[in-house]
Design a protein around this motif. Structure first.
Motif, short mmCIF file in Angstrom:
data_model
loop_
_atom_site.label_atom_id
_atom_site.label_comp_id
_atom_site.label_asym_id
_atom_site.label_seq_id
_atom_site.Cartn_x
_atom_site.Cartn_y
_atom_site.Cartn_z
N MET A 80 0.93 -0.92 -0.01
CA MET A 80 -0.02 0.14 -0.04
C MET A 80 0.93 1.27 0.00
N LEU A 81 1.92 1.28 1.09
CA LEU A 81 2.81 2.37 0.70
C LEU A 81 3.25 2.70 -0.52
N SER A 82 3.75 1.66 -1.20
CA SER A 82 4.24 1.84 -2.56
C SER A 82 3.43 2.20 -3.45
N ARG A 83 2.38 1.72 -3.40
CA ARG A 83 0.95 2.05 -4.24
C ARG A 83 0.74 3.68 -4.24
N VAL A 84 0.77 4.13 -2.96
CA VAL A 84 0.64 5.41 -2.66
C VAL A 84 1.49 6.59 -3.39
N ARG A 85 2.80 6.06 -3.18
CA ARG A 85 3.88 6.51 -3.79
C ARG A 85 3.78 6.68 -5.45
N THR A 86 3.45 5.44 -5.95
CA THR A 86 3.49 5.29 -7.25
C THR A 86 2.32 6.42 -8.09
N LEU A 87 1.12 6.27 -7.37
CA LEU A 87 -0.13 6.69 -8.07
C LEU A 87 -0.23 8.23 -7.59
N GLU A 88 0.21 8.45 -6.43
CA GLU A 88 0.04 9.88 -5.89
C GLU A 88 1.18 10.73 -5.51
N GLY A 89 2.21 10.13 -5.63
CA GLY A 89 3.65 11.00 -5.40
C GLY A 89 3.82 11.14 -3.82
N TRP A 90 4.83 12.15 -3.57
CA TRP A 90 5.10 12.46 -2.39
C TRP A 90 3.92 13.23 -1.81
N PRO A 91 3.34 14.07 -2.58
CA PRO A 91 2.04 14.82 -2.05
C PRO A 91 1.05 13.89 -1.31
N GLY A 92 0.79 12.60 -2.06
CA GLY A 92 -0.19 12.04 -1.45
C GLY A 92 0.18 10.99 -0.13
N LEU A 93 1.58 10.94 -0.13
CA LEU A 93 1.89 10.20 1.41
C LEU A 93 1.83 11.38 2.09
N LEU A 94 1.71 12.77 1.98
CA LEU A 94 1.46 13.67 3.08
C LEU A 94 0.02 14.17 3.32
N LYS A 95 -0.98 13.17 2.67
CA LYS A 95 -2.31 13.65 2.94
C LYS A 95 -2.59 13.32 4.44
N GLY A 96 -3.60 14.37 4.77
CA GLY A 96 -3.75 14.28 6.47
C GLY A 96 -2.76 15.03 7.23
N LEU A 97 -1.97 15.61 6.61
CA LEU A 97 -1.10 16.28 7.31
C LEU A 97 -1.34 17.47 8.38
N MET A 98 -2.29 18.44 7.53
CA MET A 98 -2.91 19.33 8.43
C MET A 98 -3.81 19.14 9.40
N PRO A 99 -4.68 18.08 9.41
CA PRO A 99 -5.40 17.70 10.61
C PRO A 99 -4.62 17.18 11.63
N THR A 100 -3.53 16.30 11.26
CA THR A 100 -2.69 15.85 12.30
C THR A 100 -1.76 17.06 12.99
N LEU A 101 -1.32 17.74 12.19
CA LEU A 101 -0.48 19.02 12.70
C LEU A 101 -1.39 19.72 13.85
N LEU A 102 -2.50 19.98 13.25
CA LEU A 102 -3.34 20.94 14.42
C LEU A 102 -3.92 20.31 15.59
N SER A 103 -4.18 18.97 15.34
CA SER A 103 -4.55 18.14 16.54
C SER A 103 -3.22 18.10 17.54
N ASN A 104 -1.99 17.82 16.97
CA ASN A 104 -0.86 17.74 17.95
C ASN A 104 -0.57 18.98 18.70
N VAL A 105 -0.73 20.04 17.90
CA VAL A 105 -0.44 21.43 18.41
C VAL A 105 -1.53 21.69 19.47
N VAL A 106 -2.87 21.48 19.07
CA VAL A 106 -3.88 21.85 20.15
C VAL A 106 -3.50 20.95 21.61
#
Length: 325
Positions: free
Chosen positions: A63-89
């Protein structure tokens, strides 16, 4: 002030490294568990039979390889903003109310609480779960959506991740069928079951004085680790079920999906990461899970019991390392 510029910079650096490592791994695990992969034919909304043509993926690294192949590095970082905001709060909460320093932050996650009794730990864990649950839902949905969501347009992203019903009544996220029950069962088992057992078998790990070596019974340690390994059979299905229920939308009517309820053009104008092929397949919105028990039965009947244990080894590793957390 409670913290200095140096402490803030150190916290920022540690958080950045933490997110760059965990967000891609979490994203692959969420996709693996959310991927709907029935064993045979399924009924469409008109009661016709159509073969399922979604991707058949049962391995975390595939799955990790499939995400990298189809969506690239931006796809691997999906969910970054909700995770960042949650950790900061949660970090701000720990600094203000739990006397935590930014220069030496403790991991005040859902299962890590200040020194207190078992029931205090349980209440604290449930409180943090309730606070972070909307962020978890948004994070999981942003990971599984095929659309490219802008990082700095939160209200626009929310129009894609939430249904009109959920935007009008945000509290309905807590009423997602079965989700709260699955999270409460998971927390209760970990805090009351595993933490209580660790306190009974390995009391030396609870002592705060680390300057003197503590006696650690090898037999008790082996017994605890064996039970922690066995607990994977209980905790992993709860985590898979929570993932499935978190990505399931809440509607006033099951006859409409979230895209159809939006104003015309909202979703159509959004670019997709992989227009030609979806990374995962999701269950038909017209046939949602009705709760915790229903979700368990349907996953087992439609995809096999093994689907409830996707990513089991990660759950096992967290359980083993949790003995020393």
């Amino acid at each position: 002030m409670a913290f200095s510029i140096t402490s803030f910079l150190l916290f920022t650096l540690v958080l950045a490294i933490f997110l760059l490592i965990t967000v891609p791994l979490t994203g692959a695990l969420v996709r693996l568990r959310a991927n709907y992969n029935p064993k045979g034919l399924q009924l469409d909304p008109e009661d016709g039979v159509q073969p399922h043509t979604g991707p058949v993926i049962t391995s975390f690294f595939v799955m990790l390889s499939r995400v990298r192949t189809l969506e690239g590095w931006p796809g691997l970082l999906k969910g970054l903003m909700p995770t960042l905001l949650s950790n900061v709060v949660l970090t701000i909460f720990a600094v203000i109310f739990l006397d935590t320093s930014l220069s030496s932050p403790r991991n005040h996650g859902v299962y890590n609480s200040p020194a207190t009794r078992m029931w205090g730990t349980l209440l604290y864990s449930i409180f943090l779960m309730l606070v972070s649950l909307p962020a978890i839902i948004l994070s999981y949905r942003s990971i599984t959506t095929p659309y490219r969501l802008p990082y700095f347009q939160p209200f626009y992203s929310l129009r894609i991740l939430l249904t009109p019903t959920e935007r009008r009544k945000p509290w309905i996220l807590y009423l997602t069928p079965g989700l709260l029950a699955a999270e409460l069962l998971h927390i209760t088992y970990v805090v009351i079951g595993l933490r209580g057992l660790r306190h009974a078998l390995l009391p030396s790990l609870y002592k705060g004085d680390d300057t003197q070596p503590q006696d650690l019974s090898f037999r008790s340690l082996v017994i605890y680790l064996a039970i922690a390994l066995f607990s994977t059979a209980i905790l992993c299905p709860l985590e898979v079920i929570s993932t499935r229920l978190a990505v399931q939308r809440n509607h006033e009517s099951t006859e409409f999906n979230s895209v159809a309820q939006e104003e015309v053009g909202d979703a159509e104008d959004l670019p997709e990461y992989s227009p030609d092929e979806d990374v995962i397949g999701l269950r038909n919105v017209m046939d949602p899970y009705l709760g915790l028990v229903d979700c368990t039965k349907r996953i087992a009947n439609e995809e096999g019991w093994h689907a409830l244990y996707r990513g089991w080894w990660l759950t096992m590793l967290f359980g083993v390392f949790g003995a020393f957390a």
